[in-house]
Design a protein around this motif. Structure first.
Motif, PDB file in Angstrom:
ATOM      1  N   GLY A  49      -5.970  -6.644  46.750  1.00 12.07           N
ATOM      2  CA  GLY A  49      -6.274  -5.501  45.891  1.00 12.07           C
ATOM      3  C   GLY A  49      -5.035  -4.766  45.440  1.00 12.07           C
ATOM      4  N   VAL A  50      -4.007  -4.681  46.263  1.00 13.40           N
ATOM      5  CA  VAL A  50      -2.760  -3.982  45.920  1.00 13.40           C
ATOM      6  C   VAL A  50      -1.546  -4.901  46.027  1.00 13.40           C
ATOM      7  CG1 VAL A  50      -3.649  -1.714  46.585  1.00 13.40           C
ATOM      8  CG2 VAL A  50      -2.530  -3.143  48.294  1.00 13.40           C
ATOM      9  N   ASP A  51      -1.783  -6.188  46.308  1.00 17.72           N
ATOM     10  CA  ASP A  51      -0.708  -7.164  46.483  1.00 17.72           C
ATOM     11  C   ASP A  51       0.355  -6.647  47.455  1.00 17.72           C
ATOM     12  OD1 ASP A  51      -1.787  -9.133  44.831  1.00 17.72           O
ATOM     13  OD2 ASP A  51      -0.962  -8.200  43.023  1.00 17.72           O
ATOM     14  N   ASP A  52      -0.096  -6.326  48.637  1.00 14.38           N
ATOM     15  CA  ASP A  52       0.804  -5.880  49.693  1.00 14.38           C
ATOM     16  C   ASP A  52       0.305  -6.452  51.021  1.00 14.38           C
ATOM     17  OD1 ASP A  52       2.876  -4.653  51.015  1.00 14.38           O
ATOM     18  OD2 ASP A  52       2.534  -2.678  50.123  1.00 14.38           O
ATOM     19  N   VAL A  53       1.135  -6.357  52.038  1.00 13.56           N
ATOM     20  CA  VAL A  53       0.788  -6.852  53.372  1.00 13.56           C
ATOM     21  C   VAL A  53       0.816  -5.675  54.329  1.00 13.56           C
ATOM     22  CG1 VAL A  53       1.415  -8.438  55.222  1.00 13.56           C
ATOM     23  CG2 VAL A  53       1.797  -9.110  52.851  1.00 13.56           C
ATOM     24  N   TRP A  54      -0.266  -5.557  55.102  1.00 12.67           N
ATOM     25  CA  TRP A  54      -0.388  -4.464  56.057  1.00 12.67           C
ATOM     26  C   TRP A  54      -0.262  -4.991  57.492  1.00 12.67           C
ATOM     27  CZ3 TRP A  54      -0.947   0.387  53.974  1.00 12.67           C
ATOM     28  CH2 TRP A  54      -1.405   0.461  52.658  1.00 12.67           C
ATOM     29  N   GLN A  55       0.310  -4.137  58.340  1.00 14.32           N
ATOM     30  CA  GLN A  55       0.315  -4.412  59.775  1.00 14.32           C
ATOM     31  C   GLN A  55      -0.283  -3.215  60.488  1.00 14.32           C
ATOM     32  OE1 GLN A  55       4.328  -5.737  60.939  1.00 14.32           O
ATOM     33  NE2 GLN A  55       3.521  -7.826  61.005  1.00 14.32           N
ATOM     34  N   VAL A  56      -1.255  -3.509  61.360  1.00 13.86           N
ATOM     35  CA  VAL A  56      -1.999  -2.460  62.047  1.00 13.86           C
ATOM     36  C   VAL A  56      -1.825  -2.614  63.551  1.00 13.86           C
ATOM     37  CG1 VAL A  56      -4.270  -1.413  62.403  1.00 13.86           C
ATOM     38  CG2 VAL A  56      -3.686  -2.396  60.174  1.00 13.86           C
ATOM     39  N   ASP A  57      -1.442  -1.522  64.202  1.00 12.70           N
ATOM     40  CA  ASP A  57      -1.389  -1.488  65.660  1.00 12.70           C
ATOM     41  C   ASP A  57      -2.819  -1.321  66.163  1.00 12.70           C
ATOM     42  OD1 ASP A  57      -1.224  -0.625  68.388  1.00 12.70           O
ATOM     43  OD2 ASP A  57       0.857  -0.009  68.039  1.00 12.70           O
ATOM     44  N   ARG A  58      -3.327  -2.317  66.863  1.00 14.30           N
ATOM     45  CA  ARG A  58      -4.732  -2.291  67.274  1.00 14.30           C
ATOM     46  C   ARG A  58      -5.028  -1.200  68.306  1.00 14.30           C
ATOM     47  NH1 ARG A  58      -6.904  -7.904  69.062  1.00 14.30           N
ATOM     48  NH2 ARG A  58      -8.879  -6.751  68.786  1.00 14.30           N
ATOM     49  N   GLU A  59      -4.026  -0.793  69.045  1.00 16.05           N
ATOM     50  CA  GLU A  59      -4.254   0.242  70.057  1.00 16.05           C
ATOM     51  C   GLU A  59      -4.325   1.632  69.441  1.00 16.05           C
ATOM     52  OE1 GLU A  59      -2.273   1.917  74.237  1.00 16.05           O
ATOM     53  OE2 GLU A  59      -1.446   0.142  73.238  1.00 16.05           O
ATOM     54  N   THR A  60      -3.395   1.933  68.532  1.00 16.48           N
ATOM     55  CA  THR A  60      -3.342   3.272  67.936  1.00 16.48           C
ATOM     56  C   THR A  60      -4.068   3.351  66.593  1.00 16.48           C
ATOM     57  OG1 THR A  60      -1.247   2.815  66.803  1.00 16.48           O
ATOM     58  CG2 THR A  60      -1.132   3.661  69.071  1.00 16.48           C
ATOM     59  N   GLY A  61      -4.226   2.192  65.937  1.00 12.21           N
ATOM     60  CA  GLY A  61      -4.861   2.186  64.619  1.00 12.21           C
ATOM     61  C   GLY A  61      -3.931   2.530  63.481  1.00 12.21           C
ATOM     62  N   ALA A  63      -1.272   2.064  60.537  1.00 15.09           N
ATOM     63  CA  ALA A  63      -1.013   0.951  59.623  1.00 15.09           C
ATOM     64  C   ALA A  63       0.283   1.181  58.861  1.00 15.09           C
ATOM     65  CB  ALA A  63      -2.173   0.785  58.655  1.00 15.09           C
ATOM     66  N   VAL A  64       1.016   0.088  58.613  1.00 20.87           N
ATOM     67  CA  VAL A  64       2.285   0.145  57.886  1.00 20.87           C
ATOM     68  C   VAL A  64       2.268  -0.924  56.812  1.00 20.87           C
ATOM     69  CG1 VAL A  64       4.790  -0.124  58.025  1.00 20.87           C
ATOM     70  CG2 VAL A  64       3.546   0.982  59.894  1.00 20.87           C
ATOM     71  N   ALA A  65       2.639  -0.572  55.567  1.00 16.69           N
ATOM     72  CA  ALA A  65       2.747  -1.539  54.468  1.00 16.69           C
ATOM     73  C   ALA A  65       4.131  -2.182  54.516  1.00 16.69           C
ATOM     74  CB  ALA A  65       2.519  -0.848  53.129  1.00 16.69           C
ATOM     75  N   LEU A  66       4.202  -3.510  54.412  1.00 21.00           N
ATOM     76  CA  LEU A  66       5.468  -4.232  54.478  1.00 21.00           C
ATOM     77  C   LEU A  66       6.173  -4.319  53.134  1.00 21.00           C
ATOM     78  CD1 LEU A  66       4.563  -7.142  56.936  1.00 21.00           C
ATOM     79  CD2 LEU A  66       5.456  -4.852  57.433  1.00 21.00           C
ATOM     80  N   GLY A  67       5.512  -3.873  52.058  1.00 17.77           N
ATOM     81  CA  GLY A  67       6.170  -3.820  50.752  1.00 17.77           C
ATOM     82  C   GLY A  67       6.457  -5.182  50.159  1.00 17.77           C
ATOM     83  N   PHE A  68       5.407  -5.957  49.903  1.00 16.91           N
ATOM     84  CA  PHE A  68       5.599  -7.293  49.334  1.00 16.91           C
ATOM     85  C   PHE A  68       6.188  -7.194  47.924  1.00 16.91           C
ATOM     86  CE2 PHE A  68       3.929 -10.874  46.804  1.00 16.91           C
ATOM     87  CZ  PHE A  68       4.513 -11.916  47.511  1.00 16.91           C
ATOM     88  N   PRO A  69       7.288  -7.933  47.633  1.00 11.73           N
ATOM     89  CA  PRO A  69       7.961  -7.842  46.329  1.00 11.73           C
ATOM     90  C   PRO A  69       7.328  -8.790  45.307  1.00 11.73           C
ATOM     91  CG  PRO A  69       9.266  -9.234  47.766  1.00 11.73           C
ATOM     92  CD  PRO A  69       8.056  -8.784  48.572  1.00 11.73           C
ATOM     93  N   GLY A  70       6.056  -8.599  45.016  1.00 14.50           N
ATOM     94  CA  GLY A  70       5.355  -9.525  44.127  1.00 14.50           C
ATOM     95  C   GLY A  70       5.686  -9.335  42.664  1.00 14.50           C
ATOM     96  N   GLU A  71       5.336 -10.381  41.861  1.00 13.21           N
ATOM     97  CA  GLU A  71       5.477 -10.350  40.417  1.00 13.21           C
ATOM     98  C   GLU A  71       4.154  -9.874  39.803  1.00 13.21           C
ATOM     99  OE1 GLU A  71       8.269 -10.903  38.884  1.00 13.21           O
ATOM    100  OE2 GLU A  71       9.399 -11.519  40.663  1.00 13.21           O
ATOM    101  N   PRO A  72       4.138  -9.580  38.491  1.00 12.78           N
ATOM    102  CA  PRO A  72       2.883  -9.157  37.861  1.00 12.78           C
ATOM    103  C   PRO A  72       1.750 -10.161  38.028  1.00 12.78           C
ATOM    104  CG  PRO A  72       4.737  -8.654  36.426  1.00 12.78           C
ATOM    105  CD  PRO A  72       5.287  -9.445  37.571  1.00 12.78           C
ATOM    106  N   GLY A  73       2.073 -11.452  38.128  1.00 12.45           N
ATOM    107  CA  GLY A  73       1.024 -12.458  38.287  1.00 12.45           C
ATOM    108  C   GLY A  73       0.698 -12.812  39.723  1.00 12.45           C
TER     109      GLY A  73
END
Length: 251
Positions: A49-61, A63-73
């Motif tokens: 949906g936003v072309d990004d990758v998330w990492q979630v700490d399952r204990e605390t909940g 979330a951090v976005a890893l900032g995927f450097p995607g192209e328009p396509g």
């Protein structure tokens, strides 16, 4: 176990062996891939949906976005993790990206025969760190030789070990050539000039026990002749005594 269904907008989970699925809340809009860390504490989610990758700490909940450097396509699909490294499929651009030590780069975009990936959908990391990619449009599985890891630099190993004994040769205590007898000299009043050493004034050395040098050593004990004077004095005494005897006989 976890499941991401692209287009559904939801991430699902269920216990192993169970058919009861529940949704997992998070910041994603359209989860398209999911992976669990080696220790099971971190959830990594590819968000189409936003072309990004998330990492979630399952204990605390958290979330951090890893900032995927995607192209328009770009369109993200499958994701995999390996000892902290993240691999995500860019379906729209036909490539697999790797995030290693905090930096993104393309890990795979072609098959071993040089043909490009077309609509890849999934990725997995092999035990030997190779990448296995599902290339949907070409209906094939592509195995990449490199997983995108940064290989550590090899440790320099010396080709030979130094020995405990030094290789420098120590000269013998005795000189290889003996100086000639009587060749000693000492500096004179003029700087840098050497002259012969007078008898008896030079450094002492053992007297020879035979030969002509032995006689000279006995005849000289200092700086003046001693034995010749004694001999002459004895001759004079003998001559004087002989004269006295002759005069008495004439008388």
């Amino acid at each position: 176990m976890f499941a991401a269904v692209p287009g559904s907008g939801a991430l699902w989970t269920a216990p192993l062996g169970s058919d009861t699925w529940t949704t997992v809340d998070g910041p994603w809009r359209d989860p398209s891939g999911v992976a669990l860390s080696d220790d099971g504490t971190v959830l990594t989610v590819a968000d189409a949906g936003v072309d990004d990758v998330w990492q979630v700490d399952r204990e605390t909940g958290s979330a951090v976005a890893l900032g995927f450097p995607g192209e328009p396509g770009s369109t993200l699909r499958g994701v995999a993790v390996d000892h902290g490294d993240v691999f995500v499929v860019d379906n729209g651009e036909g490539s697999v990206w790797a995030r290693v030590q905090g930096s993104w780069r393309v890990a795979v975009s072609t098959a071993p025969d040089g043909s490009p990936l077309v609509d890849p959908t999934g990725v997995a990391v092999g035990a030997d760190r190779s990448l296995v990619v599902a290339d949907y449009n070409r209906q094939r599985i592509v195995t990449a030789a490199s997983s995108g890891r940064v290989a550590p630099a090899p440790t320099a190993v010396p080709t030979s070990s130094p020995t405990g004994t030094p290789t420098t040769t120590v000269p013998d205590g005795d000189p290889t050539t003996a100086p000639p007898v009587g060749a000693t000299s000492r500096p004179t009043g003029d700087a840098g000039r050497a002259g012969p050493v007078p008898p008896g004034s030079g450094p002492s050395r053992p007297a020879p026990t035979d030969g002509p040098d032995h006689a000279r050593a006995l005849a000289w004990t200092g700086s003046a002749p001693v034995v010749p004077v004694l001999v002459v004095s004895g001759l004079l005494l003998l001559l004087g005594a002989a004269g006295v005897v002759i005069r008495r006989r004439r008388a």
